[in-house]
Scaffold this active site. Sequence first.
Site, short mmCIF file in Angstrom:
data_model
loop_
_atom_site.label_atom_id
_atom_site.label_comp_id
_atom_site.label_asym_id
_atom_site.label_seq_id
_atom_site.Cartn_x
_atom_site.Cartn_y
_atom_site.Cartn_z
N ASN A 248 0.13 20.90 -19.89
CA ASN A 248 -0.29 20.23 -21.13
C ASN A 248 -0.15 21.12 -22.36
OD1 ASN A 248 -0.95 17.74 -20.00
ND2 ASN A 248 -2.90 18.54 -19.27
N LYS B 226 8.26 23.70 -12.85
CA LYS B 226 7.28 22.63 -12.65
C LYS B 226 6.90 22.51 -11.18
CE LYS B 226 5.68 18.06 -13.72
NZ LYS B 226 5.81 16.76 -14.37
N HIS C 69 0.22 19.78 -25.87
CA HIS C 69 0.03 18.33 -25.79
C HIS C 69 -1.28 17.83 -26.39
CE1 HIS C 69 3.71 18.26 -23.56
NE2 HIS C 69 3.63 16.95 -23.39
N GLU D 146 10.37 19.32 -24.64
CA GLU D 146 9.71 19.58 -23.35
C GLU D 146 10.33 20.79 -22.65
OE1 GLU D 146 7.03 18.17 -22.35
OE2 GLU D 146 7.00 16.15 -23.22
N LYS E 250 3.28 11.90 -10.63
CA LYS E 250 2.40 11.06 -11.45
C LYS E 250 3.13 9.77 -11.80
CE LYS E 250 -0.25 14.28 -14.27
NZ LYS E 250 -0.64 14.46 -15.68
N GLU F 31 -3.86 17.84 -10.16
CA GLU F 31 -4.23 18.28 -11.51
C GLU F 31 -5.72 18.65 -11.61
OE1 GLU F 31 -2.22 17.18 -15.54
OE2 GLU F 31 -3.87 15.80 -15.25
N HIS G 275 8.10 11.64 -28.89
CA HIS G 275 7.17 12.50 -28.15
C HIS G 275 7.59 13.98 -28.22
CE1 HIS G 275 4.31 13.82 -25.17
NE2 HIS G 275 5.28 14.28 -24.39
N ARG H 285 -2.47 23.04 -12.88
CA ARG H 285 -1.49 22.10 -13.44
C ARG H 285 -1.74 21.81 -14.92
NH1 ARG H 285 0.81 16.88 -10.16
NH2 ARG H 285 2.11 16.05 -11.80
N HIS I 78 -0.51 14.76 -28.63
CA HIS I 78 -1.09 13.43 -28.41
C HIS I 78 -1.87 12.96 -29.63
CE1 HIS I 78 -0.75 13.95 -23.77
NE2 HIS I 78 0.36 13.45 -24.30
N ARG J 178 0.82 -1.24 0.00
CA ARG J 178 0.00 0.00 0.00
C ARG J 178 0.84 1.27 0.00
NH1 ARG J 178 -2.79 -3.35 3.43
NH2 ARG J 178 -4.58 -4.27 2.39
N1 LIG Z 1 4.92 11.17 -14.86
C1 LIG Z 1 5.04 12.24 -15.58
O1 LIG Z 1 4.71 13.35 -15.13
C2 LIG Z 1 5.59 12.15 -16.96
C3 LIG Z 1 5.91 13.32 -17.65
C4 LIG Z 1 6.46 13.22 -18.91
C5 LIG Z 1 6.70 11.96 -19.47
N2 LIG Z 1 6.38 10.84 -18.78
C6 LIG Z 1 6.62 9.51 -19.36
O2 LIG Z 1 8.02 9.37 -19.61
C7 LIG Z 1 8.22 8.43 -20.64
C8 LIG Z 1 9.27 8.94 -21.60
O3 LIG Z 1 10.46 9.14 -20.89
P1 LIG Z 1 11.89 9.15 -21.62
O4 LIG Z 1 11.83 10.00 -22.81
O5 LIG Z 1 12.90 9.41 -20.58
O6 LIG Z 1 11.97 7.67 -22.21
P2 LIG Z 1 12.69 6.33 -21.67
O7 LIG Z 1 12.55 6.16 -20.23
O8 LIG Z 1 12.18 5.23 -22.54
O9 LIG Z 1 14.22 6.58 -22.01
C9 LIG Z 1 14.62 6.77 -23.36
C10 LIG Z 1 15.84 5.96 -23.74
O10 LIG Z 1 16.98 6.53 -23.14
C11 LIG Z 1 17.80 5.50 -22.61
N3 LIG Z 1 18.58 6.12 -21.52
C12 LIG Z 1 18.16 6.50 -20.29
N4 LIG Z 1 19.13 7.18 -19.66
C13 LIG Z 1 20.19 7.21 -20.49
C14 LIG Z 1 21.48 7.79 -20.41
N5 LIG Z 1 21.85 8.52 -19.37
N6 LIG Z 1 22.32 7.62 -21.46
C15 LIG Z 1 21.93 6.94 -22.57
N7 LIG Z 1 20.71 6.39 -22.71
C16 LIG Z 1 19.85 6.53 -21.67
C17 LIG Z 1 16.85 4.43 -22.21
O11 LIG Z 1 17.48 3.16 -22.16
C18 LIG Z 1 15.80 4.51 -23.31
O12 LIG Z 1 16.20 3.71 -24.40
C19 LIG Z 1 6.87 8.22 -21.30
O13 LIG Z 1 6.38 6.96 -20.95
C20 LIG Z 1 6.00 9.31 -20.70
O14 LIG Z 1 4.64 8.93 -20.61
C21 LIG Z 1 5.84 10.91 -17.55
ZN LIG Z 2 5.16 15.63 -22.74
#
Ligand SMILES: NC(=O)c1ccc[n+]([C@@H]2O[C@H](COP(=O)([O-])OP(=O)(O)OC[C@H]3O[C@@H](n4cnc5c(N)ncnc54)[C@H](O)[C@@H]3O)[C@@H](O)[C@H]2O)c1
Ligand SMILES: [Zn+2]
Length: 374
Positions: free
Chosen positions: A252, A234, A255, A192, A150, A244, A272, A248, A259, A128
């Site tokens: 978006n 942020k 976005h 971003e 999130k 949100e 993205h 907040r 999306h 939990r």
């Molecule tokens: N919770 C939130 O508020 C929030 C906000 C924005 C995005 N997200 C989520 O985040 C995800 C996207 O995140 P992302 O773009 O980091 O993608 P990801 O986590 O898939 O990482 C992208 C790639 O980078 C590689 N990588 C990571 N660190 C590295 C480093 N230091 N050197 C070399 N390679 C490295 C990983 O192996 C992967 O192949 C999505 O699923 C999205 O929905 C969440």
């Molecule tokens: Zn985004």
Amino acid sequence: MGDAVGARSPRAGLATVAVAGASPYSVHVGPGALALARELVLERAAGRRTCVIADARAWDLHGARLGRTDELAPFTFRPGEASKELATLERALEHMAAQGLERGSFVVTFGGGVATDLGGLAASLYMRGLPVVHCPTTLLAQVDAAVGGKTAVNLRAGKNLAGTFHQPRAVYADTDVLATLDESELRSGMGEVVKCALIAGEDSLSLVEHRLAEITVRDGAALGELVEACVRSKARVVERDPGELGERKVLNLGHTFAHALERTAGFGVIPHGAAVAVGLALALELSSELGLLEDRGLARRTRALLGELGLPRSLTELFPHGPPRATDLVAAMALDKKARDGVLRFVLPRAAGRIEVDVEVDPERIMRFLEARP
Ligand SMILES: NC(=O)c1ccc[n+]([C@@H]2O[C@H](COP(=O)([O-])OP(=O)(O)OC[C@H]3O[C@@H](n4cnc5c(N)ncnc54)[C@H](O)[C@@H]3O)[C@@H](O)[C@H]2O)c1
Ligand SMILES: [Zn+2]
């Protein structure tokens, strides 16, 4: 659980951003931040158990900064969005149980947004809820995913459909690890960053403009400043609206378009950050067309910035072989969480730092707007 997880003192060269709220925490930003996380893990691992949930690539490249693999026995998952699913979540939870995690233990995530989302969700579910500490290793995760609480995995029915709000105890954003990011990942993160600068205001926007050359060669100090500015911005937003419900929504920005573009192309086909870049350009143009844009030069400035970062700014730049049809994009927007009762809702800029949420626009109008765009 009112213990000391996350309450570390700052170090030279590191910035500490406090995120206020019902469960306040600090984000430590800058070169060497993982050394601070390592101290925490070593100290805590002595008494209580920890479980590291890590992206396999990020762990191979940089895990040693946090601790030894044989000692920490991390749960590693295959890099990529496909791992953000229930089956991987289940394996992570079983790994936590096998490691004997109990109340008082804590979880450390290590990797990009997939690691923070997946690991954050696992932490919020196990017994939990256990405390989680994020070590984001992509630019996108450092400026966005690791802050705000999130968590989610994807369902077949859609992205991020199963998740929770679970604030971290601390975040360690070590800008040194960004040196190994693929060029496309860095560029995607910059999409971003530009969104974040538009929301934060003039100071952040000119910071990106002035340090562009250093950012593109990954100068540590410039990246540190940039991540810190985004995290501060942020943090101010999420601490006022953790669930949100209102403000907040500014996060978006760009976005609704992004999306729809990703959904129409098929998730994972376009990066993205590239979709966000086009979404920002479109949001500025729509804002101008609706007479909301007060800073007339903002659209041109943003386009120039996105161009210099190598990001697309129009549908044809994003889809050189022919953009999706306007009807398909509008249909995809109608599926968005923000659409209701046949009206589409947009987050639109008036000026840098002045963002309007819940701007309702008739789908017909959006159709005409998109059809008129190259
Ligand atoms: N919770 C939130 O508020 C929030 C906000 C924005 C995005 N997200 C989520 O985040 C995800 C996207 O995140 P992302 O773009 O980091 O993608 P990801 O986590 O898939 O990482 C992208 C790639 O980078 C590689 N990588 C990571 N660190 C590295 C480093 N230091 N050197 C070399 N390679 C490295 C990983 O192996 C992967 O192949 C999505 O699923 C999205 O929905 C969440
Ligand atoms: Zn985004």
